[in-house]
Scaffold this motif. Sequence first.
Motif, PDB file in Angstrom:
ATOM      1  N   UNK A  70       0.842  -1.298  -0.089  1.00  0.00           N
ATOM      2  CA  UNK A  70       0.015   0.004  -0.122  1.00  0.00           C
ATOM      3  C   UNK A  70       0.890   1.197   0.083  1.00  0.00           C
ATOM      4  N   UNK A  71       2.254   1.214   0.309  1.00  0.00           N
ATOM      5  CA  UNK A  71       3.232   2.410   0.458  1.00  0.00           C
ATOM      6  C   UNK A  71       3.359   2.778  -1.073  1.00  0.00           C
ATOM      7  N   UNK A  72       3.500   1.892  -1.899  1.00  0.00           N
ATOM      8  CA  UNK A  72       3.949   2.113  -3.494  1.00  0.00           C
ATOM      9  C   UNK A  72       2.801   2.397  -4.160  1.00  0.00           C
ATOM     10  N   UNK A  73       2.368   3.836  -4.276  1.00  0.00           N
ATOM     11  CA  UNK A  73       1.135   3.892  -5.004  1.00  0.00           C
ATOM     12  C   UNK A  73       1.465   4.153  -6.735  1.00  0.00           C
ATOM     13  N   UNK A  74       2.884   4.487  -6.986  1.00  0.00           N
ATOM     14  CA  UNK A  74       3.152   4.395  -8.227  1.00  0.00           C
ATOM     15  C   UNK A  74       4.580   3.502  -8.530  1.00  0.00           C
ATOM     16  N   UNK A  75       4.408   2.564  -9.528  1.00  0.00           N
ATOM     17  CA  UNK A  75       5.751   2.013  -9.580  1.00  0.00           C
ATOM     18  C   UNK A  75       5.884   1.989 -11.059  1.00  0.00           C
ATOM     19  N   UNK A  76       7.134   2.122 -11.552  1.00  0.00           N
ATOM     20  CA  UNK A  76       7.522   2.331 -12.904  1.00  0.00           C
ATOM     21  C   UNK A  76       7.953   0.709 -13.360  1.00  0.00           C
ATOM     22  N   UNK A  77       7.450   0.350 -14.363  1.00  0.00           N
ATOM     23  CA  UNK A  77       7.778  -0.948 -14.778  1.00  0.00           C
ATOM     24  C   UNK A  77       7.891  -1.040 -16.249  1.00  0.00           C
TER      25      UNK A  77
END
Length: 114
Positions: A70-77
Amino acid sequence: MQVALDPLRQELGTDYIDIVLLHGMGAPNWTTQMKPVMDVLSEAKEKKIIRTLGASIHSLDAMKLAARSPWCSVHLQGINHAGIRMDSTNVAEVVAVLRESKPTAKHSGHEDSR
């Protein structure tokens, strides 16, 4: 880290930073390894110094963890139709993990003042 955010905001001429990303998260336990940093950034978010938190992801295991966090609202993948230069050559597997992250996403909890 908090000390570094204030001069950065002054240099940028802003009261807040839209997005802060932890770069190059590839370890399968990166949220444990980075917890002290994440705690400081979370506190800055609570104080509305930062609006959104996330990470750039560099392994399939790290992506699975980001999807559940829940901490990671955005992740670049990295993802593309050919499965080239991705963390898994199985495009369907990457898509499934990315879909898993959508329900976990948290809104930044701010009103756009523009």
